[in-house]
Design an enzyme around this catalytic site. Structure first.
Site, PDB file in Angstrom:
ATOM      1  N   ASN A 124       0.870  -1.171   0.000  1.00  0.00           N
ATOM      2  CA  ASN A 124       0.000   0.000   0.000  1.00  0.00           C
ATOM      3  C   ASN A 124       0.910   1.226   0.000  1.00  0.00           C
ATOM      4  OD1 ASN A 124      -1.801   2.025   0.469  1.00  0.00           O
ATOM      5  ND2 ASN A 124      -2.738   1.097   2.281  1.00  0.00           N
ATOM      6  N   ARG A 181      -2.452  -2.093  -3.620  1.00  0.00           N
ATOM      7  CA  ARG A 181      -3.677  -1.316  -3.402  1.00  0.00           C
ATOM      8  C   ARG A 181      -3.600  -0.067  -4.284  1.00  0.00           C
ATOM      9  NH1 ARG A 181      -4.814   3.175   0.915  1.00  0.00           N
ATOM     10  NH2 ARG A 181      -6.994   3.537   0.434  1.00  0.00           N
ATOM     11  N   HIS A 233     -12.731   2.933  -0.048  1.00  0.00           N
ATOM     12  CA  HIS A 233     -12.760   1.859   0.965  1.00  0.00           C
ATOM     13  C   HIS A 233     -13.473   0.617   0.434  1.00  0.00           C
ATOM     14  CE1 HIS A 233     -12.855   5.259   4.212  1.00  0.00           C
ATOM     15  NE2 HIS A 233     -11.613   4.798   4.118  1.00  0.00           N
ATOM     16  N   ARG A 292     -11.719  15.382   7.858  1.00  0.00           N
ATOM     17  CA  ARG A 292     -12.461  15.820   6.663  1.00  0.00           C
ATOM     18  C   ARG A 292     -13.893  16.204   7.050  1.00  0.00           C
ATOM     19  NH1 ARG A 292     -10.986  10.573   3.911  1.00  0.00           N
ATOM     20  NH2 ARG A 292      -8.829  10.844   3.236  1.00  0.00           N
ATOM     21  N   GLU A 333      -8.243  -5.244   5.160  1.00  0.00           N
ATOM     22  CA  GLU A 333      -8.068  -4.903   3.750  1.00  0.00           C
ATOM     23  C   GLU A 333      -6.880  -5.642   3.141  1.00  0.00           C
ATOM     24  OE1 GLU A 333      -8.740  -0.719   5.124  1.00  0.00           O
ATOM     25  OE2 GLU A 333      -9.310  -0.440   3.047  1.00  0.00           O
TER      26      GLU A 333
END
Ligand code: AMP
Length: 401
Positions: A10, A94, A183, A244, A388
Site C-alpha cells: 500500500n 492497493r 474503501h 475531513r 483490507e
C-alpha cells in the site's frame, strides 16, 4: 487454496505499508512500514510474525530504495521470513482510484498501467504514488505476477441515479465528475463476512456497512452489489471524518474564501485536514479515544462533536434503508466502528424504527467479530473487524490462480 506467499503493498506519496501473507493459512508472516520516503529522516519498521518490531533509520531516496529495503528485510538471514524472493508468489497492490475503467481487480500489465495512469487526475495525490510502487516492484521482481486491487472497484455496480451529481450532465461526460466511492475492499470484505456470520446467502441480503475510521464511509449492499456509498469524486464527501468535513453546502467554499481571504485550494485544505471531528471539537482531537474520554467527562466540545458524528451516520443509515427498501444487517468496522461502543450506542439510538436494540454486554466488546443486537432485533447489528490486506491478498491469489 493455493499455498503461496503474497506481498501486499500500500504505497503512499511518502510512505509504504506492506504485509507478507500466506495464502493457505492466511497468516501474516511479516509486516511493516516505510516512512518519510524521499525526505530526510526516513525509516523502515519491520515486524516478523512472533518477533519484535525492528526500526531502522536509513536514507530512502525513492520508492525503489524503500522496496529494496523491504525485500532485504524479508530475506534477511537473521530476521527474514523467507529464504529468497522466489518464495514470494505474487504481489498485490492497493490502488486508490480505478475510475470507471476498473470494476474489479486485475493482473498488472503495461496496458493496465496506462489505464491506471489515465485515472491520475481523479486522485492526484494517491494514484501516481501507487504507480511508482508498482514500477519499483517490477524493477526488483521482474518475473513475479502482480495484481492491482482498487478502492473504487466494489462501488462500480452503483446505478446511475446513485452516482450522478445534480450538475450539468456534460461534466460527467467530459470530465467524469460522478460519485466513485472508496474503501471498497473493506466494504466488500465486511459485507461478505456479514453474510457468513448470519449464515445467509450474500445475494439475498440487504447490508449497510459503516466503515468508521479516520477516513469514514458507509455503503449499501443489496443482493451482493453495492448500490450506494457516501464518498464521492474524492474521499471528502459523506460522513464527518477525523479531519475531513464530509457533506457541506458547496457555497460555503466561496463564502469562506471571502471571509478568510484565502483561495479555493487553501479552503479545501481546511476541509480535508482541519475539519471533521478535529475541527468540530475546536482543534481538540481527531482521535476518538480522546473524544470518548472527554465525552465521559461531560466536556461540551466532545459532546457536540460525537453527537454530530453519530447523527450523520444515522441519517445515512436511514437513507440507505430507503435506497434498498429495507435492511437485514448493519455492520460496524474500522478503528472507531470496531472499538467504540459509545458511538455504536449513539448511532443505534436513532434506529428504534427498525426494531433495533443493542445487547449491552455484546456491545461492550472491542475489536472482535460479534453480533451486538439483541435476539429480538429483526435487523441484525454486527461488529466485523475489517482486513483490507487479507482481502487484497485473496484477490491476488484468485487472479494469479
Ligand atoms: P482507522 O483509520 O481505521 O485506523 O481508525 C482510527 C480511529 O479509530 C481513531 O479515531 C481511533 O481513536 C479509533 N480507535 C482505534 N483503536 C481504538 C481503540 N482501541 N479504542 C477506541 N478507539 C480506537
Amino acid at each position: 487454496m493455493k499455498d503461496m506467499n503474497i506481498l501486499v503493498i500500500n504505497c503512499g506519496s511518502s510512505s509504504l505499508k506492506f504485509q507478507l501473507i500466506n495464502s493457505k493459512s492466511e497468516e501474516v508472516i511479516a509486516k511493516g512500514l516505510c516512512e518519510r520516503i524521499g525526505i530526510e529522516g526516513s525509516q523502515i519498521a519491520y515486524t516478523p510474525a512472533g518477533g519484535e518490531k525492528i526500526v531502522t533509520v536509513t536514507p530512502m531516496e525513492n520508492h525503489t530504495t524503500a522496496i529494496r529495503l523491504v525485500l532485504n528485510a524479508l530475506t534477511d538471514e537473521k530476521c527474514g521470513v523467507v529464504k529468497s524472493l522466489d518464495e514470494i508468489g505474487a504481489v498485490g497492490h492497493r490502488i486508490v482510484h480505478g475510475g470507471e475503467k476498473f470494476a474489479s481487480s486485475t493482473l498488472i500489465n503495461e496496458e493496465v498501467l496506462k489505464a491506471i495512469e489515465t485515472c491520475n487526475d481523479l486522485a492526484p495525490l494517491h494514484n501516481p504514488a501507487n504507480l511508482i510502487g508498482i514500477r519499483a516492484c517490477q524493477e526488483l521482481m521482474p518475473d513475479t505476477p502482480m495484481a492491482a486491487v482498487f478502492d473504487t472497484a466494489f462501488h462500480q455496480t452503483m446505478p446511475k441515479e446513485a452516482y450522478l451529481y445534480g450538475i450539468p450532465y456534460h461534466y460527467y461526460e467530459d470530465y467524469r465528475v460522478r460519485r466513485y466511492g472508496f474503501h471498497g475492499t473493506s466494504h466488500s470484505y465486511v459485507s461478505h463476512r456479514a453474510a457468513c456470520m448470519l449464515d445467509k446467502s450474500y445475494e439475498e441480503l440487504k447490508i449497510i456497512v459503516c466503515h468508521l475510521g479516520n477516513g469514514a464511509s458507509i455503503s449499501a449492499v443489496k443482493n451482493g452489489k453495492c448500490v450506494d456509498t457516501s464518498m464521492g469524486l474524492t474521499p471528502l464527501e459523506g460522513l464527518i471524518m477525523g479531519t475531513r468535513s464530509g457533506d457541506l453546502d458547496p457555497a460555503i467554499i466561496e463564502y469562506l474564501c471571502n471571509k478568510e481571504n484565502k483561495n479555493v485550494h487553501e479552503i479545501l485544505n481546511v476541509l480535508n485536514k482541519e475539519s471533521g471531528v478535529l475541527g468540530l471539537s475546536g482543534g481538540f482531537s481527531s482521535d476518538f479515544r480522546d473524544l470518548e474520554k472527554a465525552y465521559n467527562e461531560g466536556q461540551e466540545k466532545a459532546v457536540r462533536t460525537m453527537k454530530a458524528f453519530a447523527y450523520r451516520v444515522a441519517k445515512y443509515i436511514g437513507a440507505y434503508t430507503a435506497a434498498m427498501n429495507g435492511v437485514d444487517a448493519i455492520c460496524f468496522t474500522a478503528g472507531i466502528g470496531e472499538n467504540n461502543p459509545l458511538i455504536r450506542t449513539m448511532i443505534s439510538s436513532y434506529l428504534g424504527y427498525l426494531g433495533i436494540a443493542l445487547d449491552e454486554d455484546a456491545n461492550s466488546k472491542r475489536g472482535e467479530e460479534v453480533l451486538i443486537s439483541t435476539g429480538g432485533s429483526k435487523v441484525k447489528v454486527l461488529v466485523i473487524p475489517t482486513n483490507e490486506e487479507l482481502a487484497i491478498a485473496r484477490e491476488t491469489v484468485e487472479l494469479v490462480g
